[in-house]
Motif scaffolding. Structure first.
Motif, PDB file in Angstrom:
ATOM      1  N   ASP A 112       0.811  -1.220   0.000  1.00  0.00           N
ATOM      2  CA  ASP A 112       0.000   0.000   0.000  1.00  0.00           C
ATOM      3  C   ASP A 112       0.847   1.274   0.000  1.00  0.00           C
ATOM      4  O   ASP A 112       0.337   2.358   0.258  1.00  0.00           O
ATOM      5  CB  ASP A 112      -0.954   0.023   1.204  1.00  0.00           C
ATOM      6  N   GLN A 113       2.137   1.147  -0.274  1.00  0.00           N
ATOM      7  CA  GLN A 113       3.024   2.310  -0.337  1.00  0.00           C
ATOM      8  C   GLN A 113       3.919   2.187  -1.564  1.00  0.00           C
ATOM      9  O   GLN A 113       4.454   1.115  -1.842  1.00  0.00           O
ATOM     10  CB  GLN A 113       3.903   2.394   0.906  1.00  0.00           C
ATOM     11  N   ILE A 148       5.549  10.210  -2.705  1.00  0.00           N
ATOM     12  CA  ILE A 148       5.066   8.980  -2.079  1.00  0.00           C
ATOM     13  C   ILE A 148       3.547   8.911  -2.236  1.00  0.00           C
ATOM     14  O   ILE A 148       2.850   9.908  -2.063  1.00  0.00           O
ATOM     15  CB  ILE A 148       5.443   8.942  -0.584  1.00  0.00           C
ATOM     16  N   THR A 157       0.207   6.543  -0.894  1.00  0.00           N
ATOM     17  CA  THR A 157      -0.264   5.499   0.019  1.00  0.00           C
ATOM     18  C   THR A 157      -1.711   5.167  -0.300  1.00  0.00           C
ATOM     19  O   THR A 157      -2.471   6.009  -0.789  1.00  0.00           O
ATOM     20  CB  THR A 157      -0.151   5.933   1.498  1.00  0.00           C
TER      21      THR A 157
END
Length: 89
Positions: free
Chosen positions: A61-62, A73, A75
């Protein structure tokens, strides 16, 4: 529909396929490899062109989106029957 794909990657466990498209819209999409369906809430319009994505090996999930001048980034957080995608500054 045809997409101009800049990059794609699988999660370490193989349950997800991440695609970074550059067609008419710049978009990150996440698909379930079990059924080929787009995960609900996992289509994210991007503010700029990114050339590469890198999934964090320890957590599907990142991920990081990379271009010449920046790294961002992203998420994904599970919320009931959907995901909430967040592009971090």
């Amino acid at each position: 529909a045809e997409l101009e794909v800049a990059d794609l990657a699988f999660s370490r466990c193989g349950s997800r396929l991440y695609t970074l498209s550059l067609a008419t819209s710049r978009r990150l999409c996440v698909y379930c490899t079990e059924n080929g369906q787009l995960l609900k809430g996992c289509s994210l319009d991007l503010p700029a062109r990114f050339d590469k994505l890198a999934v964090f090996p320890a957590h599907k999930d990142q991920l990081a989106l990379v271009r010449n001048s920046a790294v961002r980034i992203v998420t994904f957080k599970k919320s009931f029957e959907t995901y909430i995608a967040k592009l971090h500054p």
